[in-house]
Design a protein around this motif. Structure first.
Motif, PDB file in Angstrom:
ATOM      1  N   THR A   1       0.831  -1.201   0.000  1.00 12.39           N
ATOM      2  CA  THR A   1       0.000   0.000   0.000  1.00 12.39           C
ATOM      3  C   THR A   1       0.870   1.258   0.000  1.00 12.39           C
ATOM      4  O   THR A   1       0.577   2.232  -0.704  1.00 12.39           O
ATOM      5  CB  THR A   1      -0.920   0.002   1.232  1.00 12.39           C
ATOM      6  OG1 THR A   1      -1.450  -1.302   1.412  1.00 12.39           O
ATOM      7  CG2 THR A   1      -2.050   0.992   1.062  1.00 12.39           C
ATOM      8  N   GLU A   2       1.954   1.201   0.769  1.00 11.14           N
ATOM      9  CA  GLU A   2       2.847   2.368   0.813  1.00 11.14           C
ATOM     10  C   GLU A   2       3.559   2.579  -0.521  1.00 11.14           C
ATOM     11  O   GLU A   2       3.805   3.714  -0.933  1.00 11.14           O
ATOM     12  CB  GLU A   2       3.864   2.200   1.954  1.00 11.14           C
ATOM     13  CG  GLU A   2       3.209   2.390   3.322  1.00 11.14           C
ATOM     14  CD  GLU A   2       4.123   2.042   4.480  1.00 11.14           C
ATOM     15  OE1 GLU A   2       3.782   2.395   5.611  1.00 11.14           O
ATOM     16  OE2 GLU A   2       5.177   1.408   4.254  1.00 11.14           O
ATOM     17  N   LEU A   3       3.869   1.471  -1.185  1.00  7.59           N
ATOM     18  CA  LEU A   3       4.483   1.581  -2.514  1.00  7.59           C
ATOM     19  C   LEU A   3       3.532   2.300  -3.467  1.00  7.59           C
ATOM     20  O   LEU A   3       3.912   3.255  -4.154  1.00  7.59           O
ATOM     21  CB  LEU A   3       4.805   0.173  -3.045  1.00  7.59           C
ATOM     22  CG  LEU A   3       5.309   0.090  -4.476  1.00  7.59           C
ATOM     23  CD1 LEU A   3       6.673   0.764  -4.597  1.00  7.59           C
ATOM     24  CD2 LEU A   3       5.404  -1.364  -4.940  1.00  7.59           C
ATOM     25  N   TRP A   4       2.273   1.857  -3.473  1.00  6.74           N
ATOM     26  CA  TRP A   4       1.276   2.489  -4.348  1.00  6.74           C
ATOM     27  C   TRP A   4       1.102   3.958  -3.983  1.00  6.74           C
ATOM     28  O   TRP A   4       1.070   4.834  -4.846  1.00  6.74           O
ATOM     29  CB  TRP A   4      -0.053   1.747  -4.211  1.00  6.74           C
ATOM     30  CG  TRP A   4      -1.207   2.453  -4.855  1.00  6.74           C
ATOM     31  CD1 TRP A   4      -1.464   2.505  -6.194  1.00  6.74           C
ATOM     32  CD2 TRP A   4      -2.235   3.200  -4.202  1.00  6.74           C
ATOM     33  NE1 TRP A   4      -2.600   3.247  -6.407  1.00  6.74           N
ATOM     34  CE2 TRP A   4      -3.095   3.692  -5.202  1.00  6.74           C
ATOM     35  CE3 TRP A   4      -2.508   3.510  -2.865  1.00  6.74           C
ATOM     36  CZ2 TRP A   4      -4.213   4.467  -4.909  1.00  6.74           C
ATOM     37  CZ3 TRP A   4      -3.617   4.282  -2.576  1.00  6.74           C
ATOM     38  CH2 TRP A   4      -4.458   4.759  -3.592  1.00  6.74           C
ATOM     39  N   GLN A   5       1.029   4.229  -2.677  1.00  4.38           N
ATOM     40  CA  GLN A   5       0.846   5.606  -2.217  1.00  4.38           C
ATOM     41  C   GLN A   5       1.973   6.495  -2.747  1.00  4.38           C
ATOM     42  O   GLN A   5       1.722   7.580  -3.286  1.00  4.38           O
ATOM     43  CB  GLN A   5       0.833   5.629  -0.681  1.00  4.38           C
ATOM     44  CG  GLN A   5       0.660   7.012  -0.090  1.00  4.38           C
ATOM     45  CD  GLN A   5       1.063   7.061   1.380  1.00  4.38           C
ATOM     46  OE1 GLN A   5       1.796   6.187   1.859  1.00  4.38           O
ATOM     47  NE2 GLN A   5       0.591   8.058   2.091  1.00  4.38           N
ATOM     48  N   SER A   6       3.221   6.024  -2.611  1.00  6.34           N
ATOM     49  CA  SER A   6       4.331   6.875  -3.031  1.00  6.34           C
ATOM     50  C   SER A   6       4.326   7.012  -4.556  1.00  6.34           C
ATOM     51  O   SER A   6       4.654   8.071  -5.091  1.00  6.34           O
ATOM     52  CB  SER A   6       5.656   6.318  -2.520  1.00  6.34           C
ATOM     53  OG  SER A   6       6.099   5.265  -3.330  1.00  6.34           O
TER      54      SER A   6
ATOM     55  N   ASP B   1       3.971  10.692  -6.050  1.00  7.98           N
ATOM     56  CA  ASP B   1       5.089  11.204  -6.841  1.00  7.98           C
ATOM     57  C   ASP B   1       4.646  11.626  -8.240  1.00  7.98           C
ATOM     58  O   ASP B   1       5.331  12.376  -8.921  1.00  7.98           O
ATOM     59  CB  ASP B   1       6.189  10.138  -6.961  1.00  7.98           C
ATOM     60  CG  ASP B   1       6.895   9.927  -5.634  1.00  7.98           C
ATOM     61  OD1 ASP B   1       6.643  10.733  -4.709  1.00  7.98           O
ATOM     62  OD2 ASP B   1       7.670   8.961  -5.508  1.00  7.98           O
ATOM     63  N   ASN B   2       3.493  11.105  -8.675  1.00  5.82           N
ATOM     64  CA  ASN B   2       2.998  11.469 -10.002  1.00  5.82           C
ATOM     65  C   ASN B   2       1.861  12.484  -9.937  1.00  5.82           C
ATOM     66  O   ASN B   2       0.959  12.475 -10.774  1.00  5.82           O
ATOM     67  CB  ASN B   2       2.538  10.215 -10.747  1.00  5.82           C
ATOM     68  CG  ASN B   2       3.721   9.417 -11.261  1.00  5.82           C
ATOM     69  OD1 ASN B   2       4.601   9.971 -11.928  1.00  5.82           O
ATOM     70  ND2 ASN B   2       3.782   8.152 -10.917  1.00  5.82           N
ATOM     71  N   GLY B   3       1.865  13.304  -8.904  1.00  5.38           N
ATOM     72  CA  GLY B   3       0.877  14.378  -8.840  1.00  5.38           C
ATOM     73  C   GLY B   3      -0.428  14.004  -8.173  1.00  5.38           C
ATOM     74  O   GLY B   3      -1.393  14.752  -8.236  1.00  5.38           O
ATOM     75  N   GLY B   4      -0.457  12.832  -7.569  1.00  5.56           N
ATOM     76  CA  GLY B   4      -1.636  12.461  -6.794  1.00  5.56           C
ATOM     77  C   GLY B   4      -2.768  11.914  -7.639  1.00  5.56           C
ATOM     78  O   GLY B   4      -2.630  11.694  -8.849  1.00  5.56           O
ATOM     79  N   LEU B   5      -3.880  11.666  -6.962  1.00  7.76           N
ATOM     80  CA  LEU B   5      -5.064  11.110  -7.621  1.00  7.76           C
ATOM     81  C   LEU B   5      -6.099  12.232  -7.712  1.00  7.76           C
ATOM     82  O   LEU B   5      -6.452  12.834  -6.695  1.00  7.76           O
ATOM     83  CB  LEU B   5      -5.584   9.935  -6.781  1.00  7.76           C
ATOM     84  CG  LEU B   5      -6.794   9.153  -7.255  1.00  7.76           C
ATOM     85  CD1 LEU B   5      -6.630   8.672  -8.682  1.00  7.76           C
ATOM     86  CD2 LEU B   5      -7.026   7.964  -6.331  1.00  7.76           C
ATOM     87  N   LEU B   6      -6.535  12.561  -8.910  1.00  6.79           N
ATOM     88  CA  LEU B   6      -7.372  13.746  -9.167  1.00  6.79           C
ATOM     89  C   LEU B   6      -6.698  14.997  -8.607  1.00  6.79           C
ATOM     90  O   LEU B   6      -7.352  15.908  -8.105  1.00  6.79           O
ATOM     91  CB  LEU B   6      -8.764  13.609  -8.530  1.00  6.79           C
ATOM     92  CG  LEU B   6      -9.632  12.420  -8.928  1.00  6.79           C
ATOM     93  CD1 LEU B   6     -10.970  12.481  -8.196  1.00  6.79           C
ATOM     94  CD2 LEU B   6      -9.859  12.388 -10.436  1.00  6.79           C
TER      95      LEU B   6
END
Lengths: 291, 434
Positions: free
Chosen positions: B78-83, B87-92
């Motif tokens: 989950t932390e991998l996905w979060q980072s 790092d790519n500008g977030g979700l929405l």
């Protein structure tokens, strides 16, 4: 299948059960029987022994030596625990339960943090022996032999050494022993060391047959307490007697009704024995032998 | 006959797994307080659950206690996905905020923490849960009650049909079919089943027995073993006297793992098959070779899966968490949960939960490490590709075949969430095989 192989097979299972029960219970019985400390972290002491053995073995130390190392590491750890925690809890049985239970949680979690959820295992040595359509692990017999060996060592220790004499005196009457110049504090410390060491050796002996996880102690603690309570106060009579009785019942029932039946039979018989012989088997045996 | 009396046992009532959840006064007060806090927060300008600020992901994964072997890699995934998202500008355009209290392998804690995450932290999505008991501790009384979108990543016995819940792990029906087919074709039709004596083991064994009999095979022996048993001497004897062509292992937990070393050192050499070993607690890494040689298992994911996409995932995972021991099924399915949520939020253009649910039910597909996976709108389970592998003498994995898109067909006959259930008029069932 012939009767011979069936009997041989049942014997193997009983021997293996006897070995396991005596090994898990011996250290606990010494600490409980002699010091009145109910060590709920006993399973975790076994775990320390198993881990120390596996880590030494992975460093290239031969298995037998690695088990000895596992025992001593656990013994030394036991002394540290005794000095820091246990020595304040003599004559406080209930408090000792709470403290050692807390200790068990700390130990499990610390090992989890340091070594992760699992540790690489050790292969089971010696291989198998076949007879008829059955085969059995030789190591199961080694466990039984090791149990008998450790029982003899404990017998010699308590009957033929100065420490043994002092320890028995301390149990009988601590105050008198102290007034006669016995350093009872030291005796307790050594006793805790011996009990911890035996738990560690048991862990080392089990290491090749189990998978090493921080919570492995939990699977031994119930068997250890049942064996000790069924056995009763006298360590050297009670532990082997109850180990033998329980393994015959467990092994016999498991052989005919499956592992679940074995487990049920073991616990039912344990309850019956505690009900009929509240002081344990050892009390019954010593009474009837002494008349 | 070994099957005798089993049907009655396998109708394990769900309630055995479901702790009582009578809301005591303290919890009620706490919940009330939380609701008040939440409405206050709403007045001030809205933190969690609103459209501004970070997206709140609540994760229940045990990092201490006996089942941390699954919870730790799930947390890492989950932390991998979060980072990666942040790092790519977030979700929405919004940051992912991960709230991950440790349930400590206690179902009581699951209930407390799930309430806390939903009512106090006001999470946008709830994820996690490992054992079926932990999932059932929170599913009906907390997740359904609060209309909370929830992803459950573990393999489990199958049968959940719940508007608010998505199951991203495989079920025995999905894993067993390809496995039993292969084993019977290659080793023979006489099977001995060893299963853990609780809900999961009983139901899995029932499925295994059905597939074996459907293929014309026979169960020559079967034993259900309590989780506390670690001495398999008598079990090994009974297997030897029944002399099966292969063994179906549905053994669970650390005590049961001892079976394999004891079987090996006792000279019991039979091909084995499992839907539990290898992919979940990586016994091929923790037991010393060659204890598990000849073990065949069927998984949606194992770390060794030989695809480029998986290799990249494994590299990223170990770059961020070098101390990982193994990326197990739970970790990867948890990562799928995250990817599905991300894709659904992007498609919906909002974190509004009914909208996200609709997007998920549109049959969304994501590029997971295991391969592309698609949500089955009817059951909220995934169509998994199942790969068979065999453990070799040095405990590496040899891949045999892959069956693409294995659907949860049994549940599809009973459950149709897409047409028969809506966010405000939900269906929530737990079907058990008869």
């Amino acid at each position: 299948m012939s009767t011979v192989t069936t009997v041989l097979d049942l014997l193997t299972i009983i021997a293996s059960g006897f070995g396991t029960l005596v090994l898990v219970a011996l250290g606990l019985a010494i600490i409980f029987g002699m010091m009145g400390i109910i060590n709920l972290a006993h399973g975790e002491f076994i775990m320390i022994g198993a881990y120390a053995t596996a880590l030494s073995y992975q460093q290239g130390i031969p298995l037998v030596l690695a088990i000895v190392v596992g025992g001593f590491v656990t013994g030394v750890f036991g002394v540290i625990v005794e000095r820091l925690v246990i020595q304040h809890l003599y004559d406080r049985t209930i408090d000792s339960m709470v403290a050692t239970w807390g200790l068990s949680l700390i130990m499990t979690q610390s090992v989890l943090i340091v070594f992760g959820p699992t540790l690489g295992g050790i292969g089971t040595p010696f291989g198998a022996v076949s007879y008829g359509s059955y085969s059995a692990s030789i190591y199961q017999w080694v466990l039984a032999a090791a149990a008998v060996f450790l029982l003899s060592v404990v017998y010699l220790l308590f009957n033929y050494t100065e420490y043994g004499l002092h320890a028995k005196a301390t149990i009988e009457d601590e105050e008198t022993a102290r007034s006669l110049g016995i350093d009872t504090d030291r005796i307790y410390m050594i006793t805790f060391f011996v009990g911890s060491l035996l738990a560690g050796v048991a862990g080392g002996l089990f290491a090749p047959t189990i998978s090493l996880v921080p919570s492995l102690g939990g699977s031994y603690i119930i068997e250890a307490f049942v064996t000790v309570i069924v056995g009763g106060a006298s360590v050297l009579v009670g532990v082997p007697a109850s180990g033998l009785a329980l393994s015959i019942i467990n092994g016999g029932a498991a052989q005919f009704g499956g592992a679940l039946a074995g487990r049920v039979a073991l616990l039912v018989v344990a309850i019956l024995i505690i009900r009929l012989l509240p002081e344990g088997i050892s009390e019954y045996i010593t009474e009837h032998i002494r008349g | 006959m070994p099957l005798d009396g089993k049907d009655s046992k396998t109708k394990t009532n769900v309630s055995a797994d479901k702790p009582t959840t009578a809301i005591d006064r303290r919890t009620a007060v706490k919940a009330g307080g939380a609701a008040m806090m939440a409405s206050l927060a709403g007045c001030i300008g809205g933190s969690g659950g609103g459209e501004g600020g970070p997206i709140k992901v609540g994760l229940l994964a045990d990092r201490s206690g006996s089942i941390s072997v699954y919870g730790v890699p799930m947390t890492s995934a989950t932390e991998l996905w979060q980072s990666e998202v942040n790092d790519n500008g977030g979700l929405l355009g919004r940051e992912i905020e991960l709230i991950k209290p440790d349930p400590q392998s206690s179902n009581q804690q699951y209930q407390n923490l799930a309430r806390q995450l939903i009512l106090e932290d006001n999470v946008d999505v709830l994820m996690g849960g490992i054992t079926s008991a932990s999932r059932e501790a929170i599913r009906e009384d907390i997740v359904d009650e609060n209309q909370q979108l929830y992803f459950y990543p573990a393999l489990y016995e199958g049968g959940i049909c719940d508007e608010y819940v998505y199951m991203t792990g495989p079920t025995p029906t999905q894993q067993l079919r390809p496995l039993v087919d292969y084993m019977m074709e290659n080793f023979g039709s006489n099977v001995y089943t060893l299963a853990a004596d609780y809900n999961f083991g009983q139901i899995s064994a029932l499925w295994a027995d059905r597939y074996v009999s459907d293929n014309g095979g026979s169960i020559v022996g079967e034993e259900f073993i309590p989780l506390s048993v670690g001495d398999f001497g008598s079990t090994i004897d009974r297997v030897e006297s029944a002399d099966p062509d292969w063994i179906m292992s549905l053994l669970v937990g650390n005590n049961h793992v001892s079976f394999f070393s004891q079987a090996e050192s006792s000279g019991l050499q039979k091909p084995m098959a499992s839907t539990v070993q290898i992919g979940a607690s990586y016994e091929h890494k923790t037991l010393s070779p060659p204890n598990l040689e000849g073990m065949h298992s069927a998984w949606n994911y194992v770390e060794e899966l030989p695809t480029d996409r998986n290799q990249e995932f494994v590299d990223r995972f170990y770059d961020m968490f070098p101390d990982t021991q193994y990326i197990n099924q739970h970790a990867q399915s948890q990562y799928i949960s995250c990817l599905l949520y991300q894709a659904a939020v992007e498609q919906a253009g909002t974190t509004d939960q009914p909208e996200v649910n609709k997007a998920l039910e549109s049959g969304i597909t994501v590029e997971a490490p295991q391969g592309d996976v698609t949500v089955d709108p009817a059951t909220h389970h995934l169509n998994h590709s199942i790969t068979l592998n065999r453990v070799t003498e040095d405990h590496s994995l040899e891949f045999i075949n892959t069956t693409e898109g294995v659907e949860p067909t049994w549940l599809q006959e009973r459950c149709n969430l897409a047409t028969e259930s809506t966010w405000d008029d939900p269906v929530s069932e737990f079907y058990q095989p008869e």
